[in-house]
Design a protein around this motif. Structure first.
Motif, short mmCIF file in Angstrom:
data_model
loop_
_atom_site.label_atom_id
_atom_site.label_comp_id
_atom_site.label_asym_id
_atom_site.label_seq_id
_atom_site.Cartn_x
_atom_site.Cartn_y
_atom_site.Cartn_z
N ILE A 10 42.89 27.95 46.14
CA ILE A 10 42.52 29.12 46.63
C ILE A 10 42.47 30.22 45.78
O ILE A 10 43.42 30.39 44.77
N VAL A 11 41.54 30.88 45.58
CA VAL A 11 41.24 32.23 44.94
C VAL A 11 41.48 33.40 46.13
O VAL A 11 40.94 33.30 47.00
N CYS A 12 42.27 34.27 45.83
CA CYS A 12 42.67 35.40 46.49
C CYS A 12 42.02 36.69 46.00
O CYS A 12 42.37 36.97 44.94
N LEU A 13 40.90 37.11 46.55
CA LEU A 13 40.08 38.41 46.00
C LEU A 13 40.92 39.86 46.36
O LEU A 13 40.48 40.80 45.67
N THR A 14 41.67 39.38 47.30
CA THR A 14 42.60 40.87 47.48
C THR A 14 44.07 40.49 47.30
O THR A 14 44.59 39.15 47.38
N GLU A 15 45.02 41.31 47.52
CA GLU A 15 46.38 41.21 47.50
C GLU A 15 47.10 40.49 48.66
O GLU A 15 48.07 39.86 48.68
N ILE A 30 47.57 28.76 45.23
CA ILE A 30 46.74 29.84 44.50
C ILE A 30 46.48 29.53 43.05
O ILE A 30 47.32 29.44 42.60
N VAL A 31 45.19 29.53 42.84
CA VAL A 31 44.64 29.50 41.43
C VAL A 31 44.14 30.57 40.88
O VAL A 31 43.98 30.70 39.89
N GLY A 32 43.98 31.71 41.53
CA GLY A 32 43.31 32.87 41.03
C GLY A 32 43.56 33.92 42.11
O GLY A 32 43.59 33.91 43.24
N ILE A 33 43.91 35.40 41.38
CA ILE A 33 44.18 36.41 42.21
C ILE A 33 43.39 37.69 41.74
O ILE A 33 42.77 37.73 40.82
N SER A 34 43.59 38.82 42.51
CA SER A 34 42.81 40.04 42.39
C SER A 34 43.92 40.55 41.10
O SER A 34 44.94 40.53 41.21
N LYS A 49 44.08 36.34 36.87
CA LYS A 49 43.19 37.58 37.76
C LYS A 49 41.78 37.37 37.38
O LYS A 49 41.22 37.57 35.95
N VAL A 50 40.95 37.37 38.55
CA VAL A 50 39.68 36.89 38.34
C VAL A 50 38.73 37.92 39.06
O VAL A 50 37.36 37.73 39.17
N SER A 51 39.39 38.92 39.59
CA SER A 51 38.46 39.96 40.60
C SER A 51 38.90 41.31 40.48
O SER A 51 40.31 41.48 40.30
N ALA A 52 38.29 42.23 40.92
CA ALA A 52 38.69 43.72 41.24
C ALA A 52 38.54 43.78 42.67
O ALA A 52 38.68 42.63 43.32
N ILE A 61 35.74 32.38 38.44
CA ILE A 61 36.25 31.76 39.60
C ILE A 61 35.82 30.33 39.57
O ILE A 61 36.60 29.55 40.12
N LEU A 62 34.52 30.15 39.52
CA LEU A 62 33.88 28.72 39.33
C LEU A 62 34.69 27.74 38.61
O LEU A 62 34.82 26.50 38.73
#
Length: 268
Positions: A10-15, A30-34, A49-52, A61-62
């Motif tokens: 799972i990638v989480c784009l927000t907290e 979880i494999v990636g976070i904001s 960390k992969v996003s704002a 992300i990919l």
């Protein structure tokens, strides 16, 4: 043989999904976070960390090969669209109320096979809010509270914040604004809408930058506002109150409660 349930990468784009999954003991997924994630603190050390909020490193992300991406609101629609075109399953939640946050926790838990734990967690959060509400109802006097989430332009607080103000014993100053889901509809073009309503307390949470009470106090026409006159200009850090997840229902609402009850105690 134990059957694997739900998404595993799972990638989480927000907290808020990050905090929720950690609270449910499902952080291994979880494999990636904001990059804005601060709760829990260890997530920043453990996860890439992969996003704002309005942008993301799609290629990064990919590379993580996610089987599920979780984001929030129309503001992340372009990120979601890009990932969907690459065949990634995306869930963009759009909850804006306290009940919506509780339901979000239940739904996310169910998606990862932790429905019972999620229900128990949401129930515990709701009980905590009930206790805070009972204490708020016992106050002899309740202040009018103006919440500001941005200053240029002035944007007033979103619905879950307004609801938490009421739960904590205050009276939200601009309830008709709070129900507007989009920030553009909560812009205050004429700040007499605020000053004429005479807030007793101003709470600033300027969405990632430091709240400057002296700037608020110096606004033309604000000198006679009760909150300015009585030096009731307070800050709550945005990670505690402006993410629609567990933080707002715990530390965030308790900060509002602390401010409101201190105001009431000084007038008892």
């Amino acid at each position: 043989m134990t059957r694997v349930v739900g998404p595993q990468r799972i990638v989480c784009l927000t907290e808020e999904p990050t905090e929720t999954l950690y609270a449910l003991g499902e952080d291994r997924r979880i494999v990636g976070i904001s990059g804005f994630t601060v709760r829990p603190a260890k997530a920043r050390k453990e996860k890439p960390k992969v996003s704002a909020f309005t942008s993301a490193k799609i290629d990064e992300i990919l590379k993580l090969q996610p089987d599920f991406v979780v984001g929030f609101s129309d503001i992340q629609a372009d990120i979601a669209s890009a990932l969907i075109r690459h065949g990634v399953e995306v869930w963009i939640s759009n909850h804006r109320s306290v009940d919506g946050i509780l339901d979000y926790i239940r739904r996310l838990g169910a998606l990862v096979g932790a429905g019972e734990r999620a229900n128990a967690y949401a129930d515990a959060l709701a009980r905590g809010l009930d206790e805070i509400a009972a204490a708020g109802r016992a106050l002899p006097v309740r202040p009018k509270v103006y919440f500001e989430e941005w200053d240029e332009p002035i944007i007033t607080g979103i619905r879950w914040v307004a609801e938490l103000i009421d739960i904590a014993g205050g009276i939200d100053l601009l309830p008709a604004r709070a129900i507007e889901p989009l920030a553009k509809n909560r812009i205050i073009a004429d700040d007499r809408e605020i000053t004429q309503a005479a807030p007793d307390i101003v709470i600033g949470s300027w969405c990632g930058k430091k709240f400057r009470p002296e700037r608020v106090a110096a606004r033309p026409g604000w000198q006679d506002v009760p909150a300015v006159r009585d030096d009731e200009l307070h800050e709550i850090k945005s990670p505690l109150i402006l993410q629609p997840g567990p933080a707002a229902l715990t530390d965030g609402v308790r900060e509002i409660q602390r401010i409101v009850h201190a105001w009431a105690a000084r007038r008892a």
